[in-house]
Write a protein that holds these residues in place. Sequence first.
Motif, mmCIF file in Angstrom:
data_model
loop_
_atom_site.group_PDB
_atom_site.id
_atom_site.type_symbol
_atom_site.label_atom_id
_atom_site.label_comp_id
_atom_site.label_asym_id
_atom_site.label_seq_id
_atom_site.Cartn_x
_atom_site.Cartn_y
_atom_site.Cartn_z
ATOM 1 N N VAL A 1 6.059 1.118 2.084
ATOM 2 C CA VAL A 1 5.659 1.481 3.437
ATOM 3 C C VAL A 1 4.418 0.721 3.873
ATOM 4 C CG1 VAL A 1 4.858 3.370 4.925
ATOM 5 C CG2 VAL A 1 6.707 3.768 3.294
ATOM 6 N N CYS A 2 3.350 0.762 3.026
ATOM 7 C CA CYS A 2 2.099 0.112 3.411
ATOM 8 C C CYS A 2 1.937 -1.284 2.809
ATOM 9 C CB CYS A 2 0.910 0.980 3.016
ATOM 10 S SG CYS A 2 0.787 1.257 1.224
ATOM 11 N N PHE A 3 2.825 -1.673 1.842
ATOM 12 C CA PHE A 3 2.814 -3.007 1.239
ATOM 13 C C PHE A 3 1.515 -3.325 0.489
ATOM 14 C CE2 PHE A 3 5.845 -3.400 4.733
ATOM 15 C CZ PHE A 3 6.961 -3.799 4.026
ATOM 16 N N VAL A 4 0.898 -2.325 -0.079
ATOM 17 C CA VAL A 4 -0.250 -2.535 -0.953
ATOM 18 C C VAL A 4 -0.004 -1.757 -2.236
ATOM 19 C CG1 VAL A 4 -1.877 -2.949 0.932
ATOM 20 C CG2 VAL A 4 -1.490 -0.626 0.127
ATOM 21 N N LEU A 5 -0.861 -1.957 -3.242
ATOM 22 C CA LEU A 5 -0.684 -1.250 -4.507
ATOM 23 C C LEU A 5 -0.703 0.262 -4.278
ATOM 24 C CD1 LEU A 5 -2.906 -3.270 -7.006
ATOM 25 C CD2 LEU A 5 -0.432 -3.217 -6.886
ATOM 26 N N TYR A 6 0.155 0.952 -5.054
ATOM 27 C CA TYR A 6 0.280 2.388 -4.897
ATOM 28 C C TYR A 6 -1.090 3.077 -5.003
ATOM 29 C CZ TYR A 6 5.368 2.234 -5.320
ATOM 30 O OH TYR A 6 6.690 2.005 -5.126
ATOM 31 N N LYS A 7 -1.304 4.069 -4.141
ATOM 32 C CA LYS A 7 -2.441 4.967 -4.223
ATOM 33 C C LYS A 7 -1.895 6.386 -4.371
ATOM 34 C CE LYS A 7 -6.740 6.308 -4.002
ATOM 35 N NZ LYS A 7 -7.697 5.962 -5.058
ATOM 36 N N GLU A 8 -2.080 6.983 -5.528
ATOM 37 C CA GLU A 8 -1.524 8.289 -5.859
ATOM 38 C C GLU A 8 -0.008 8.264 -5.642
ATOM 39 O OE1 GLU A 8 -2.348 13.041 -5.050
ATOM 40 O OE2 GLU A 8 -3.398 11.512 -3.872
ATOM 41 N N PRO A 9 0.709 7.452 -6.416
ATOM 42 C CA PRO A 9 2.157 7.342 -6.232
ATOM 43 C C PRO A 9 2.870 8.636 -6.556
ATOM 44 C CG PRO A 9 1.496 6.233 -8.232
ATOM 45 C CD PRO A 9 0.227 6.634 -7.557
ATOM 46 N N VAL A 10 3.877 8.985 -5.713
ATOM 47 C CA VAL A 10 4.719 10.156 -5.942
ATOM 48 C C VAL A 10 6.173 9.708 -5.885
ATOM 49 C CG1 VAL A 10 3.046 11.816 -5.055
ATOM 50 C CG2 VAL A 10 4.655 10.714 -3.489
ATOM 51 N N GLY A 11 7.036 10.425 -6.584
ATOM 52 C CA GLY A 11 8.443 10.068 -6.626
ATOM 53 C C GLY A 11 9.308 11.061 -5.888
ATOM 54 N N LEU A 12 10.404 10.565 -5.282
ATOM 55 C CA LEU A 12 11.379 11.403 -4.598
ATOM 56 C C LEU A 12 12.594 11.600 -5.495
ATOM 57 C CD1 LEU A 12 11.287 9.965 -0.968
ATOM 58 C CD2 LEU A 12 9.936 11.813 -1.968
ATOM 59 N N PRO A 13 13.431 12.617 -5.224
ATOM 60 C CA PRO A 13 14.631 12.827 -6.044
ATOM 61 C C PRO A 13 15.566 11.625 -6.065
ATOM 62 C CG PRO A 13 14.158 14.776 -4.728
ATOM 63 C CD PRO A 13 13.203 13.728 -4.272
ATOM 64 N N PHE B 1 16.961 14.746 2.763
ATOM 65 C CA PHE B 1 16.711 15.961 1.984
ATOM 66 C C PHE B 1 16.560 17.118 2.974
ATOM 67 C CE2 PHE B 1 14.593 12.351 -0.126
ATOM 68 C CZ PHE B 1 15.419 12.252 -1.244
ATOM 69 N N PRO B 2 17.528 18.041 2.959
ATOM 70 C CA PRO B 2 17.453 19.154 3.935
ATOM 71 C C PRO B 2 16.121 19.908 3.873
ATOM 72 C CG PRO B 2 19.559 19.125 2.804
ATOM 73 C CD PRO B 2 18.693 18.142 2.097
ATOM 74 N N GLN B 3 15.575 20.066 2.671
ATOM 75 C CA GLN B 3 14.283 20.712 2.503
ATOM 76 C C GLN B 3 13.293 19.712 1.922
ATOM 77 O OE1 GLN B 3 14.871 24.168 0.078
ATOM 78 N NE2 GLN B 3 15.944 25.327 1.675
ATOM 79 N N LYS B 4 12.058 19.877 2.325
ATOM 80 C CA LYS B 4 11.040 18.950 1.847
ATOM 81 C C LYS B 4 10.922 19.055 0.323
ATOM 82 C CE LYS B 4 6.190 17.712 2.411
ATOM 83 N NZ LYS B 4 4.935 18.011 3.126
ATOM 84 N N PRO B 5 11.179 17.938 -0.387
ATOM 85 C CA PRO B 5 11.117 17.985 -1.847
ATOM 86 C C PRO B 5 9.667 18.111 -2.337
ATOM 87 C CG PRO B 5 11.494 15.754 -1.120
ATOM 88 C CD PRO B 5 11.548 16.605 0.108
ATOM 89 N N LYS B 6 9.547 18.671 -3.513
ATOM 90 C CA LYS B 6 8.220 18.803 -4.130
ATOM 91 C C LYS B 6 7.784 17.439 -4.639
ATOM 92 C CE LYS B 6 5.592 21.471 -7.543
ATOM 93 N NZ LYS B 6 5.658 22.509 -8.602
ATOM 94 N N LEU B 7 6.634 16.988 -4.205
ATOM 95 C CA LEU B 7 6.153 15.656 -4.573
ATOM 96 C C LEU B 7 5.376 15.736 -5.882
ATOM 97 C CD1 LEU B 7 4.910 14.445 -1.058
ATOM 98 C CD2 LEU B 7 7.097 13.973 -2.180
ATOM 99 N N LYS B 8 5.848 15.010 -6.872
ATOM 100 C CA LYS B 8 5.178 14.960 -8.177
ATOM 101 C C LYS B 8 4.623 13.565 -8.405
ATOM 102 C CE LYS B 8 8.034 18.497 -10.405
ATOM 103 N NZ LYS B 8 8.901 18.791 -11.579
ATOM 104 N N LYS B 9 3.450 13.526 -8.972
ATOM 105 C CA LYS B 9 2.815 12.239 -9.227
ATOM 106 C C LYS B 9 3.629 11.459 -10.250
ATOM 107 C CE LYS B 9 -1.545 10.135 -10.634
ATOM 108 N NZ LYS B 9 -2.946 10.369 -11.048
ATOM 109 N N ASN B 10 3.853 10.181 -9.921
ATOM 110 C CA ASN B 10 4.552 9.290 -10.840
ATOM 111 C C ASN B 10 3.498 8.704 -11.781
ATOM 112 O OD1 ASN B 10 6.040 7.264 -12.129
ATOM 113 N ND2 ASN B 10 7.353 6.972 -10.310
ATOM 114 N N VAL B 11 3.362 9.348 -12.949
ATOM 115 C CA VAL B 11 2.288 8.994 -13.877
ATOM 116 C C VAL B 11 2.432 7.575 -14.375
ATOM 117 C CG1 VAL B 11 1.155 9.633 -16.044
ATOM 118 C CG2 VAL B 11 2.070 11.413 -14.545
#
Length: 597
Positions: free
Chosen positions: A46-58, A90-100
């Motif tokens: 989205v922002c085309f820069v290195l991830y800042k607090e990366p989170v993953g989607l299902p 995603f019909p419901q907003k998924p829980k965002l978990k940090k991609n360690v």
Amino acid sequence: MGQRGTYAIQVSIQPCFTLFSHPKEMASSSSSSDIGVILNELTCPVCFVLYKEPVGLPCGHSFCRVCIEKSWENGEEDTGCVCPNCREVFPQKPKLKKNVIVANLVENMKLKKGKFGLEVRDTEHSDVNVKEGMKSGGIESFCEVCNREAAKRCVPCEILCCAKHLKPHKQKGHKLVDPGVKIEELRCIEHRKPIQLYCKDDGSLMCITCTGGQHRDHDVVALEIAHAELKGVLAAKYPHVSQSMESVASQLRHVQEEEAQTENSSRNAEDSLEEKRRLVCQLVNESVDLMKSEINKRKMEKLSLLGKQREKLEQQMEDLRQGKSSMDAAFQDLEAISFLQGSKDLLKRLETMSDFKSVKRTPLPVLDYSKEEKNLDELITLNNNFLEKIQKGTVEHLEKVEEALVEHPEKVELDQNNLRRLYGRSPSLDPNSAHRRIKISRDLRTATLTRTKNQHPEHPDLFDVRAQVVSRDCFSSGRHYWEVDVGSSCWCRIGISLNSMGRKGRKSGLGENPESWCLEKRFNELSADHNDQCTSLSVPGDHERFGFFLDYETGELTCFGDSRVLHVFRGNFMDPVQPAIGVWDDGGSVHFVHLVK
């Protein structure tokens, strides 16, 4: 952690290495492209820069937490939460978990930036935004991930992307088109799936599901193959088309020159006739004025003579009136002396008045201008004869053409203007024969192919398979000429059929049996068809009007296009023949032209 932000990176080419491998392996050489691949994997789409607090989607894609949350905040509420990358909803907003793992790799990249020759700087996420009201297939030209101008549209994902957001779609080999292309135009109308195949038999675009239907036994190839083959066919025809264009351009110049010469010749002839009319009118006016002057002169001369005679007679009448009055007075005088005294003078007056008995008036000649009238009558007769000769010349010309057609048809150059005057017909369509998808106009001259079936009554003459209709007019002798306007149809057949031609089944198609003869127009290509035999006509251009001259006795049908003979059918017409029409493109119309002799 410091101020909230992400890291933008600039890669400068340093000695090659592998980023996350054993130190010994890092000593081995690797290409700079490997570094670019690793950096792409650590960059937020989205922002085309290195991830800042990366989170993953299902769905498996990762984003900066700020980027994905702002994307959902600015997105449409009724669509739920959408992955900006793959567009999964995603019909419901998924829980965002940090991609360690990704976070650790980014931190590792920052720690080793000196070794890798990387320049890292902080960048805020304030420009992350999704344009509101954006829908796939719309007319907007903005990226659906950010608010930048879109460069392409991804067909499988149905998403508009800017140049930067196109990278993952290109890597996956997705089909990309211009932003203005609508997704609906790239999908099968029947199954709503992407068009991937091309049917050579009927020239239709289709999806994978279409192969199981009416195209089961057809010659079907991939779009890319059909595209390449068609380009090869067009490339082979290109020189011929160029040569034909040069030939037609040359003929067009000659025609234009002849048109200009004709215009000049006609203009000069009209000017000459106008000058002659002026001279003739001048001559007539001068002649009439001269005749009127002569008539007036004769009138004045005669009136002068008559006036003198009238004055003389009026004087004599006055003298006689006075003499009569004197006699009346003498008769009334009773005295002999006075009567005798006045009788001497009275007798003397009466003696002078006796001359009137011998006066004879010579009649003047009658005013005659019959000679002048005769001259005018001759001029009028000459003019009438001149007009009759002009009219008679036109009729004699047509009669000579007709006689020549009868005696030596092979020596006469057929002229459509003469054919219209001599044999012009205006056929009307027979609704009883019209296929149910053929709509007939109120004046019975236009046939239109519709998507829906029309409520034609059941009739033995009705075509049940072919979208065709015949004329009410049947010709069993003589010569006949008619014209057909095909400007509103790109695929049609026009010609004649025997009255005995079958109306049922596929073999009832015009030109596909021994009982019919026709021209087929298929886009810009023309052919002459009879008894399922097709003769290609190498005639350039998009013809919109055709003429047909039927000579029943000789068994010939001459087909005209652009004022020239396109083809001549020769056969033996044992039964009456009818003009016929077939329309094969949806919405196409064919029209019998109304000819006025």
